[in-house]
Design a protein around this motif. Structure first.
Motif, PDB file in Angstrom:
ATOM      1  N   THR A 254       0.816  -1.211   0.000  1.00 34.33           N
ATOM      2  CA  THR A 254       0.000   0.000   0.000  1.00 34.33           C
ATOM      3  C   THR A 254       0.852   1.265   0.000  1.00 34.33           C
ATOM      4  N   SER A 255       2.147   1.130   0.265  1.00 34.55           N
ATOM      5  CA  SER A 255       3.074   2.259   0.180  1.00 34.55           C
ATOM      6  C   SER A 255       3.738   2.332  -1.189  1.00 34.55           C
ATOM      7  N   PHE A 256       3.340   1.459  -2.118  1.00 32.40           N
ATOM      8  CA  PHE A 256       3.854   1.435  -3.487  1.00 32.40           C
ATOM      9  C   PHE A 256       5.327   1.029  -3.562  1.00 32.40           C
ATOM     10  N   LEU A 257       5.789   0.250  -2.589  1.00 30.72           N
ATOM     11  CA  LEU A 257       7.157  -0.267  -2.631  1.00 30.72           C
ATOM     12  C   LEU A 257       7.204  -1.660  -3.240  1.00 30.72           C
ATOM     13  N   LEU A 258       6.142  -2.431  -3.062  1.00 31.11           N
ATOM     14  CA  LEU A 258       6.089  -3.799  -3.583  1.00 31.11           C
ATOM     15  C   LEU A 258       4.827  -4.015  -4.406  1.00 31.11           C
ATOM     16  N   ARG A 259       4.912  -4.953  -5.352  1.00 31.05           N
ATOM     17  CA  ARG A 259       3.747  -5.413  -6.101  1.00 31.05           C
ATOM     18  C   ARG A 259       3.581  -6.910  -5.889  1.00 31.05           C
TER      19      ARG A 259
ATOM     20  N   ALA B 202       8.233  -2.360  -6.797  1.00 30.45           N
ATOM     21  CA  ALA B 202       7.286  -1.574  -7.594  1.00 30.45           C
ATOM     22  C   ALA B 202       8.009  -0.605  -8.518  1.00 30.45           C
ATOM     23  N   PHE B 203       9.277  -0.878  -8.781  1.00 36.53           N
ATOM     24  CA  PHE B 203      10.109  -0.072  -9.676  1.00 36.53           C
ATOM     25  C   PHE B 203      11.246  -0.975 -10.145  1.00 36.53           C
TER      26      PHE B 203
END
Length: 413
Positions: free
Chosen positions: A276-281, A303-304
């Motif tokens: 939810t912090s956009f660090l992992l998918r 996530a990048f």
């Protein structure tokens, strides 16, 4: 406070006097996604990883509105230094200064506003203006908006640059005529992880420092602990490092808990916080039965592009980097793996389309064929380093072309 507030409003809204910010705004794909919602009544929430360009998206939307709307009806304000000021006070001061009702209200760093969701909800329920909210603490914004603004808000995620956007930022044209330049740019795109401020950066250690300290550390050691009870934030970093070193890791939470010396419940929570912090998918193992898919082990990716933070260039790791950016480009929710360990990296649905990433000279496609036979898929794609050809139902596509969306396998929304 009134004088300070008035000064900030005047400086933040130069279009009230016929001006604009002295910045260059480059086109991005998500801008076109949001435009159809400008006249809908729902609040627009703009979220995403740090340093991905959320503020520039706001400026773009304001610029588009200025083409057809009265400039003084558009209000932009950052709550950064005004958290104790009520939203009603801000709007009243703005309308007194501009001499017009605020029809479009852009609130940046809205998480700094005390009880922001309730204040925004009251403004929304009045029905007098279109509201846009954004901020640097995306985890908090999303968590609070879902709890308090359900049904009143549409969320849009601003992610790192897509490859086509990266090329545009660098002034590199697309098309067959420029294929040499595009292929040469791909390596740096993977290294920069698509962060706009790194587009022209060549220093490898600066890139790593920028991503780690400016993005990852702030999320792990500030944003997440501020909103959740975290006994040891370093566990978050250890989990992320494990995934960065092993993109596409098939996570057994019991095994990971033993490795980290924490409970399985803690692992589940920490993975969720980083998603939810956009660090992992996270992606699921595909099954025709949704409940079966949910029960199977999940894969986790950064996530990048992990190349800028991992700084490894061996062929195996580069294959995982290519796999990661394809996962992000396609926005897939599924991979496939059977008990015999046959695998497909990406499974798109509607229509069913398996995609295997084989960033090597001689790709093998055994898993792809088995998936197509089992689920009766009409075609499949293999993402390669350079190979481009078609063999029966299988199309081989170079990575750079897939990332540009040059084939039917372009990202599925």
């Amino acid at each position: 406070m009134s004088i300070k507030l008035d000064e900030e409003l005047i400086g933040s809204n130069p279009w009230w006097k016929g001006g604009f910010f002295h910045i260059s705004i480059k086109e991005r794909e998500i801008y076109q996604e949001i435009l159809p919602y400008l006249e809908k009544k729902q609040i627009i929430g703009i979220y995403g990883l740090r340093r991905t360009g959320k503020s520039y998206l706001i400026y773009y939307l304001i610029k588009k509105l200025l083409e057809t709307k009265e400039p003084r009806s558009i209000l932009y304000f950052s709550m950064d230094d005004f958290g104790q000021t009520s939203l009603r006070e801000v709007i009243t001061a703005a309308e007194n200064l501009s001499g017009m009702k605020a029809a479009y209200v852009f609130l940046d760093e809205v998480q700094k506003l005390d009880n922001w969701a309730e204040q925004v909800k009251r403004l929304y329920d009045l029905g007098n203006c279109k509201i846009f909210v954004s901020g640097s603490e995306s985890l908090f914004l999303r968590k609070t908006s879902k709890e308090s603004l359900g049904g009143r808000i549409f969320e849009f995620e601003v992610g790192p640059l897509a490859f086509g956007e990266y090329l545009s930022f660098r002034g590199i044209k697309t098309g067959a005529l420029y294929s040499k330049e595009i292929r040469e740019a791909l390596g740096h795109y993977l290294l920069s992880s698509g962060f706009p401020e790194l587009v022209e950066e060549k220093d490898l250690f600066f890139i790593r420092k920028y991503i780690k300290e400016g993005i990852i550390d702030k999320a792990i050691y500030r944003d997440i602990p501020e909103r959740f009870e975290i006994e040891d934030p370093s566990i978050l970093e250890r989990i992320l490092n494990i995934v960065v070193d092993n993109p596409g890791l098939l996570v057994d939470k019991n095994d990971l808990a033993k490795t980290l010396g924490v409970s399985r419940g803690s692992v589940s929570k920490y993975l969720f916080y980083m998603e939810t912090s956009f660090l992992l998918r996270k992606i699921h193992n595909y099954s025709a039965n949704a409940s079966t898919s949910e029960k199977k082990l999940k894969r986790y990716y950064p996530a990048f592009s992990p190349l800028g933070i991992g700084l490894k260039t061996d062929p195996e790791y580069m294959g995982k980097v290519a796999e990661t950016v394809c996962i992000l480009k396609s926005r897939t929710k599924f991979f496939w793996r059977n008990p015999q360990k046959d695998e497909v990296d990406i499974v798109l649905t509607g229509p069913l389309l398996p995609i295997e990433v084989k960033y090597r000279e001689t790709p093998s496609v055994g898993g792809l064929f088995k998936f197509m036979q089992k689920f009766r898929a009409d075609s499949g794609f293999v993402i390669t380093k350079d190979l481009e050809q078609k063999e029966g139902q299988i199309s081989y596509i170079p990575l750079w072309k897939f990332l540009l969306g040059s084939e039917k396998a372009r990202a599925q929304r």
